[in-house]
Write a protein that holds these residues in place. Structure first.
Motif, PDB file in Angstrom:
ATOM      1  N   ALA A 151      -9.509  -4.071   4.785  1.00 16.12           N
ATOM      2  CA  ALA A 151     -10.670  -4.916   5.081  1.00 16.12           C
ATOM      3  C   ALA A 151     -10.767  -6.075   4.095  1.00 16.12           C
ATOM      4  CB  ALA A 151     -11.951  -4.085   5.051  1.00 16.12           C
ATOM      5  N   LEU A 152     -10.546  -5.823   2.817  1.00 14.14           N
ATOM      6  CA  LEU A 152     -10.598  -6.889   1.824  1.00 14.14           C
ATOM      7  C   LEU A 152      -9.573  -7.976   2.136  1.00 14.14           C
ATOM      8  CD1 LEU A 152     -10.995  -4.781  -1.445  1.00 14.14           C
ATOM      9  CD2 LEU A 152     -12.571  -6.570  -0.679  1.00 14.14           C
ATOM     10  N   VAL A 163       0.829  -1.201   0.000  1.00 18.11           N
ATOM     11  CA  VAL A 163       0.000   0.000   0.000  1.00 18.11           C
ATOM     12  C   VAL A 163       0.869   1.259   0.000  1.00 18.11           C
ATOM     13  CG1 VAL A 163      -1.688   1.325   1.331  1.00 18.11           C
ATOM     14  CG2 VAL A 163      -1.971  -1.149   1.070  1.00 18.11           C
ATOM     15  N   LEU A 164       1.929   1.253   0.815  1.00 16.00           N
ATOM     16  CA  LEU A 164       2.811   2.423   0.862  1.00 16.00           C
ATOM     17  C   LEU A 164       3.519   2.627  -0.469  1.00 16.00           C
ATOM     18  CD1 LEU A 164       4.461   2.151   4.406  1.00 16.00           C
ATOM     19  CD2 LEU A 164       2.636   3.694   3.662  1.00 16.00           C
ATOM     20  N   ALA A 165       4.011   1.555  -1.052  1.00 17.92           N
ATOM     21  CA  ALA A 165       4.728   1.671  -2.320  1.00 17.92           C
ATOM     22  C   ALA A 165       3.814   2.176  -3.434  1.00 17.92           C
ATOM     23  CB  ALA A 165       5.335   0.327  -2.707  1.00 17.92           C
ATOM     24  N   ALA A 166       2.525   1.792  -3.366  1.00 17.97           N
ATOM     25  CA  ALA A 166       1.570   2.220  -4.391  1.00 17.97           C
ATOM     26  C   ALA A 166       1.040   3.625  -4.154  1.00 17.97           C
ATOM     27  CB  ALA A 166       0.400   1.246  -4.451  1.00 17.97           C
ATOM     28  N   ASN A 195      -5.153  -8.746  -7.016  1.00 19.73           N
ATOM     29  CA  ASN A 195      -6.297  -8.100  -7.664  1.00 19.73           C
ATOM     30  C   ASN A 195      -6.179  -6.583  -7.622  1.00 19.73           C
ATOM     31  OD1 ASN A 195      -7.567 -10.495  -8.345  1.00 19.73           O
ATOM     32  ND2 ASN A 195      -8.894 -10.515  -6.547  1.00 19.73           N
ATOM     33  N   LEU A 196      -5.687  -6.075  -6.509  1.00 20.31           N
ATOM     34  CA  LEU A 196      -5.609  -4.629  -6.311  1.00 20.31           C
ATOM     35  C   LEU A 196      -4.365  -4.002  -6.920  1.00 20.31           C
ATOM     36  CD1 LEU A 196      -6.750  -4.560  -2.574  1.00 20.31           C
ATOM     37  CD2 LEU A 196      -8.013  -3.547  -4.479  1.00 20.31           C
TER      38      LEU A 196
END
Length: 465
Positions: A89-90, A74-77, A135-136
């Motif tokens: 949550a997912l 998440v941080l890298a993106a 997926n994300l």
């Protein structure tokens, strides 16, 4: 066994006076238990290297391992905090239903427990987490995620049979697929048209009190669809809708805005260096920060795989519903930011067309309405869940991806109070907005903890109030 009793005893003592004690704690008693700019990438890398929960080779629990992978991904993106609530949550819901589906101790979130009897819980957790992240983020980080997935599964080979690992992988994938398909219809997509706030009402331009894009980016309102998305557990986004923000002539509002004008200005001479550091430190990705706290405390207490799967699912589903409830109020009242009010002359003193918030030096004012504080809503929800599990007066430390160094706290309440200061000193929120956001987050957390993932056979508080 004594560790479990001691841990649960502390939790029981803290929560017996609250409704959450009948929900979240019964599970433990019955079952044992803004985009990161390139200039910040070195800080992110330091965070990844220094955090004890992020070294997968030394982390035997795949739940903690993949919470760490999720953090890094998440941080890298550069995923913004408001969207991160959905991401965590997912991932955590998929991991929980995958692990719990093999040895059902709790009611599932979505997927009925139907795993092969020989399936590996560890392999299922790895597959479920990696499938959601692919997926994300597969288009951005597919190679890295695939390598981490393969390494995690390979590490199981020395302790688990190949057929057990294969069965766990297949089950984890089926759970992730089911959760993913379920949430594709919740209203998050497609992206709605840009939202630019209230520029005029009844022919009056730039109506006082209403949000509009803020400098320097002047971006449209972020993710307005979060205000109407189908929640994970809440009956509707407006279930805990807050009352309207303070009136512009309310003495408390005027005092709050004056505090921001003085203490939150980029050029403030009243704010101390420590207060400046607090504001900058907490300009982080809030859901990830609380996941790192939870991972730290889990490792210290020695929680099991099943306990970790349950802990992070309750925490992160709560965070997802908390941001939905927050966005419901934000886009219901569309209240202006301090920078708009101060430049318009709504704060005590003359209008100051050159006033800038401290956070203009870092992230800028977030592109969404001021009321209530999303950071405080997230944090109130997280503190409620973690205090219920570990005890209110639990010490912990936190490293920020935004600033070097670590800050330490003796209780969750101490951190919550500092977060309110941080948003005021950052120049982006009123103190009353932080207080109400915290209350909103706690209300959501209380509800979620009483209505989801309870122990099988626990019918207490089985209502939809």
């Amino acid at each position: 066994m004594s560790n479990n009793r001691n841990r649960l005893g502390v939790v029981h003592k803290f929560r017996t006076s609250t409704r959450c004690g009948r929900g979240l704690l019964s599970l433990w008693r019955r079952c044992g238990g803004a985009i990161i700019h390139s200039a910040k990438l070195m800080l992110v890398a330091a965070l990844i290297v220094s955090s004890p929960l992020l070294a997968s080779a030394a982390t035997p629990d795949p739940v903690l391992e993949w919470i760490a992978v999720m953090n890094n991904t998440v941080l890298a993106a550069g995923t913004p905090p408001n969207v991160t609530g959905r991401v965590v949550a997912l991932v955590s819901a998929s991991v929980f239903d995958a692990v719990n589906g093999i040895d059902p101790r709790f009611r599932p979130i979505h997927v009925r427990p139907d795993a092969p009897h020989n399936a590996s819980q560890r392999a299922a957790a790895i597959q479920a987490a990696s499938a959601i992240l692919m997926n994300l983020y597969g288009a951005q980080q597919g190679g890295t995620l695939t390598a981490q997935h393969d390494a995690s599964l390979a590490a199981l080979a020395s302790t688990e049979k190949p057929e057990s690992i294969a069965a766990g992988v297949a089950w984890g994938q089926s759970v992730a697929d089911a959760i993913w398909a379920w949430k594709l219809t919740d209203g998050f997509a497609p992206t709605p048209p840009p939202f630019f706030g209230v520029q005029s009402i009844a022919g009056t331009p730039n109506s006082l009190g209403f949000w509009r894009p803020t400098p320097p980016a002047n971006a449209s309102g972020a993710t307005p669809q979060l205000a109407t998305i189908t929640p994970w557990v809440l009956t509707r986004p407006s279930q805990f809708r807050l009352p309207p923000p303070l009136a512009l002539n309310n003495p408390e509002y005027l005092a709050d805005l004056n505090e921001v004008r003085e203490m939150g200005s980029l050029s403030s001479t009243s704010r101390s260096s420590e207060q400046t550091e607090v504001a900058l430190f907490w300009a982080l990705n809030t859901p990830l920060a609380w996941d790192r706290v939870a991972a730290q405390l889990s490792a210290e207490r020695g929680l099991s795989l099943a306990e970790n799967a349950h802990l992070f699912a309750v925490l992160n589903v709560t965070l997802a519903d908390a941001i939905t409830a927050c966005w419901d109020s934000k886009y219901r009242y569309i209240f202006w930011r301090p920078v708009t009010a101060i430049r318009a002359g709504a704060a005590p003193g003359d209008p100051d067309a050159n006033w800038k918030p401290l956070l203009d030096s870092l992230t800028g004012t977030p592109a969404h309405p001021e009321y209530p504080s999303a950071h405080s809503t997230y944090s109130g929800a997280a503190a409620f869940i973690l205090a219920a599990v570990f005890g209110e007066n639990t010490a912990f430390s936190l490293t920020s991806e935004i600033r070097p160094g670590t800050r330490s706290y003796t209780s969750f309440s101490e951190a919550i109070a500092e977060i309110a200061d941080a948003r005021v000193f950052g120049g982006i929120h009123l103190r009353s907005s932080c207080a109400r956001g915290n209350s909103l987050g706690r209300a959501v957390a209380d509800y979620v903890s009483r209505h989801v993932m309870r122990a099988r056979g626990d019918d207490q508080d089985d209502d939809r109030d």
